[in-house]
Design a protein around this motif. Sequence first.
Motif, mmCIF file in Angstrom:
data_model
loop_
_atom_site.group_PDB
_atom_site.id
_atom_site.type_symbol
_atom_site.label_atom_id
_atom_site.label_comp_id
_atom_site.label_asym_id
_atom_site.label_seq_id
_atom_site.Cartn_x
_atom_site.Cartn_y
_atom_site.Cartn_z
ATOM 1 N N GLU A 58 0.802 -1.116 0.021
ATOM 2 C CA GLU A 58 -0.151 0.211 0.101
ATOM 3 C C GLU A 58 0.903 1.197 -0.051
ATOM 4 O O GLU A 58 1.657 1.238 0.732
ATOM 5 C CB GLU A 58 -0.945 0.003 1.076
ATOM 6 C CG GLU A 58 -1.717 1.207 1.230
ATOM 7 C CD GLU A 58 -2.908 0.999 2.216
ATOM 8 O OE1 GLU A 58 -3.208 2.233 2.840
ATOM 9 O OE2 GLU A 58 -3.348 -0.008 2.807
ATOM 10 N N THR A 106 -4.254 9.171 -2.662
ATOM 11 C CA THR A 106 -5.323 8.314 -2.890
ATOM 12 C C THR A 106 -4.629 7.105 -2.427
ATOM 13 O O THR A 106 -3.331 6.561 -2.765
ATOM 14 C CB THR A 106 -5.865 8.060 -4.418
ATOM 15 O OG1 THR A 106 -6.269 9.203 -4.865
ATOM 16 C CG2 THR A 106 -6.677 6.813 -4.509
ATOM 17 N N ARG A 107 -5.260 6.199 -1.471
ATOM 18 C CA ARG A 107 -4.599 4.996 -0.935
ATOM 19 C C ARG A 107 -4.730 3.962 -2.135
ATOM 20 O O ARG A 107 -5.534 3.728 -2.937
ATOM 21 C CB ARG A 107 -5.680 4.242 0.014
ATOM 22 C CG ARG A 107 -5.545 4.929 1.263
ATOM 23 C CD ARG A 107 -6.299 4.114 2.309
ATOM 24 N NE ARG A 107 -6.183 2.929 2.609
ATOM 25 C CZ ARG A 107 -6.889 1.936 2.088
ATOM 26 N NH1 ARG A 107 -8.096 2.071 1.728
ATOM 27 N NH2 ARG A 107 -6.477 0.638 2.408
ATOM 28 N N ALA A 108 -3.651 3.483 -2.647
ATOM 29 C CA ALA A 108 -3.309 2.429 -3.818
ATOM 30 C C ALA A 108 -2.369 1.378 -3.276
ATOM 31 O O ALA A 108 -1.590 1.371 -2.536
ATOM 32 C CB ALA A 108 -2.719 3.387 -4.914
ATOM 33 N N TYR A 109 -2.428 0.163 -4.066
ATOM 34 C CA TYR A 109 -1.564 -0.862 -3.924
ATOM 35 C C TYR A 109 -0.547 -0.808 -5.208
ATOM 36 O O TYR A 109 -1.138 -0.832 -6.151
ATOM 37 C CB TYR A 109 -2.329 -2.024 -3.985
ATOM 38 C CG TYR A 109 -3.090 -2.276 -2.796
ATOM 39 C CD1 TYR A 109 -2.307 -2.693 -1.531
ATOM 40 C CD2 TYR A 109 -4.419 -2.287 -2.663
ATOM 41 C CE1 TYR A 109 -2.973 -2.725 -0.151
ATOM 42 C CE2 TYR A 109 -5.092 -2.531 -1.020
ATOM 43 C CZ TYR A 109 -4.315 -2.670 -0.208
ATOM 44 O OH TYR A 109 -4.909 -2.961 1.124
ATOM 45 N N LYS A 110 0.642 -0.974 -4.771
ATOM 46 C CA LYS A 110 1.780 -0.890 -5.849
ATOM 47 C C LYS A 110 2.002 -2.344 -6.278
ATOM 48 O O LYS A 110 2.309 -3.315 -5.408
ATOM 49 C CB LYS A 110 3.068 -0.183 -5.629
ATOM 50 C CG LYS A 110 4.135 -0.274 -6.596
ATOM 51 C CD LYS A 110 5.183 0.315 -6.062
ATOM 52 C CE LYS A 110 6.508 -0.009 -7.128
ATOM 53 N NZ LYS A 110 7.669 0.492 -6.623
ATOM 54 N N TRP A 131 -0.306 0.637 -10.171
ATOM 55 C CA TRP A 131 -1.107 1.047 -8.959
ATOM 56 C C TRP A 131 -2.502 0.955 -9.009
ATOM 57 O O TRP A 131 -2.809 1.223 -9.933
ATOM 58 C CB TRP A 131 -0.708 2.368 -8.565
ATOM 59 C CG TRP A 131 0.713 2.666 -8.076
ATOM 60 C CD1 TRP A 131 0.941 2.937 -6.777
ATOM 61 C CD2 TRP A 131 1.999 2.991 -8.940
ATOM 62 N NE1 TRP A 131 2.449 2.918 -6.682
ATOM 63 C CE2 TRP A 131 3.217 3.090 -7.889
ATOM 64 C CE3 TRP A 131 2.158 2.926 -10.317
ATOM 65 C CZ2 TRP A 131 4.460 3.203 -8.473
ATOM 66 C CZ3 TRP A 131 3.289 3.037 -10.544
ATOM 67 C CH2 TRP A 131 4.629 3.375 -9.853
ATOM 68 N N VAL A 132 -3.077 0.236 -8.063
ATOM 69 C CA VAL A 132 -4.461 -0.033 -8.173
ATOM 70 C C VAL A 132 -5.219 0.661 -6.914
ATOM 71 O O VAL A 132 -4.928 0.546 -5.732
ATOM 72 C CB VAL A 132 -4.588 -1.488 -7.965
ATOM 73 C CG1 VAL A 132 -6.270 -1.939 -7.936
ATOM 74 C CG2 VAL A 132 -4.200 -2.239 -9.083
ATOM 75 N N ASP A 133 -6.178 1.201 -7.148
ATOM 76 C CA ASP A 133 -7.028 2.039 -6.096
ATOM 77 C C ASP A 133 -7.461 1.140 -4.888
ATOM 78 O O ASP A 133 -8.194 -0.076 -5.261
ATOM 79 C CB ASP A 133 -8.208 2.510 -6.788
ATOM 80 C CG ASP A 133 -9.053 3.696 -5.861
ATOM 81 O OD1 ASP A 133 -9.253 3.252 -4.717
ATOM 82 O OD2 ASP A 133 -9.010 4.881 -6.137
ATOM 83 N N ASN A 180 -10.237 -0.995 -6.586
ATOM 84 C CA ASN A 180 -9.592 -1.871 -7.374
ATOM 85 C C ASN A 180 -9.364 -1.653 -8.723
ATOM 86 O O ASN A 180 -9.286 -2.475 -9.705
ATOM 87 C CB ASN A 180 -10.244 -3.189 -7.158
ATOM 88 C CG ASN A 180 -9.730 -3.768 -6.017
ATOM 89 O OD1 ASN A 180 -8.908 -3.352 -5.088
ATOM 90 N ND2 ASN A 180 -10.358 -4.907 -5.701
ATOM 91 N N LEU A 236 -4.626 2.796 -11.350
ATOM 92 C CA LEU A 236 -4.800 4.341 -11.388
ATOM 93 C C LEU A 236 -3.532 4.717 -12.405
ATOM 94 O O LEU A 236 -3.403 5.619 -13.010
ATOM 95 C CB LEU A 236 -4.699 4.887 -9.831
ATOM 96 C CG LEU A 236 -5.601 4.556 -9.032
ATOM 97 C CD1 LEU A 236 -5.241 4.790 -7.504
ATOM 98 C CD2 LEU A 236 -6.911 5.422 -9.338
ATOM 99 N N ASP A 280 -1.234 8.219 -16.252
ATOM 100 C CA ASP A 280 -2.365 7.787 -15.333
ATOM 101 C C ASP A 280 -3.703 7.735 -15.906
ATOM 102 O O ASP A 280 -4.000 8.276 -16.930
ATOM 103 C CB ASP A 280 -2.696 9.218 -14.436
ATOM 104 C CG ASP A 280 -1.596 9.495 -13.539
ATOM 105 O OD1 ASP A 280 -0.943 8.650 -13.150
ATOM 106 O OD2 ASP A 280 -1.509 10.634 -13.138
#
Length: 417
Positions: A179, A185-189, A200-202, A206, A209, A230
């Motif tokens: 994360e 914005t909270r995202a997963y790399k 990166w995924v929101d 999901n 991004l 983006d």
Amino acid sequence: MAPVTRNRGPKGAGLALVAVGTIAALGLAGCGFGGDDDEPQPTEEAAEPVDAAPLLEEALADLAGYPALTADGQVATSVGGEIQETTLTVADGGASSGTVRANGVEAEMIAADNKIFLRADEEFWLDKGVFGPDSDQFGGTWVRSSTGQAGINPQNTLAPPALAAILEEIGLEGDEAVEENLDDTRAYKIDLNGERNQLWVDAETNQILRIEIEELIPEGGESGPQVRLDLAQADEAAAEELYTSLTTTTEEELTGSRDARIEVSWDGQPAMECEAGPHCTWSGTVRDAGASGSGTVLVRMDVTFSQEEIGEEECSDNGSLEAGGTLALSCDANYNIVTSEPQTYEDIQGEARLSTRGLSADQQEEMLAALAEQREATLAGDTGDAEDAEGAQDGEGTDGGEGADGTEEGTEETEGE
């Protein structure tokens, strides 16, 4: 103004175009786009990593179902190549519209039916090092272009189902997604295979991004652009607006478009001959004078014969010039002057103008039909296999030379004595 060579009497001479303008590459080989200041920051309270595989699978499935997407960021034709700021809206079938900007100069871009067109000021084309018989007419008009000139072919790389397939093919590098704070914005790399491939995924939706890919290679391709983009989903209303705009542009503005994909030039010296009548003939061969031409370009030759006493006569010819090839052109005009006493007319001059066409009439109809078909499929929710992207790696097909008609101004003139 384009260079000129005149023909006077039986023989002619030609002048070669002089190349002007170069592009300073802004590539960041090995470093990707941007700098450390642009890197996403970890959240204040570091969260536990999550399993990357199901997260990526869901995100790609969602992406493949978009009716259209928006892409905003940086693109280079290859690692270390010139960087362009790019903003595009791309439908699921590949139809695209947006802008590209390099060295402070912006160009509009549209793409559909395996074709790419750019519209920009003359400065843009000088920066690209593009030369041709009618390149002085490129500024402010639509010009059919190659992937290299546009920086990217969105039809086979950014159409949502095509992009999802490319990312899936790259595959996962690691098992965990971490994360991060991506622009608040909270995202997963998620790390993908390769040294600098990631996305990166929101964390909430999901949806993807951002993507950073060193080489976004389309299906069946051997190479692709480097991108840092983006992404966001565009709804059906945005997709419908895109198709409406592209259809209007194709109908009303592409008729007079030019073509920059091949550097068209005379191969040797064209020839002019005049016989009794007087009956005058102009013939010559044009060639691809560049080292990186692509596709097949429609070329037209317009010739004017003139003599002060008897006036002017005109003729024309056209055909298709393939990259790396040659094309013979020839036409004739007969004054057919009948007098009681035989007359000899000397000092007849000839002037030939070469020009290119971005679309023949048939190709325009095919492009409109393709847009209508894709629009219907998009609004019906049938993404299919992004057929518009198939075979579009360079933004050109094997179009013929029919329909290269119409008289144009500001084209290359050939004169001689």
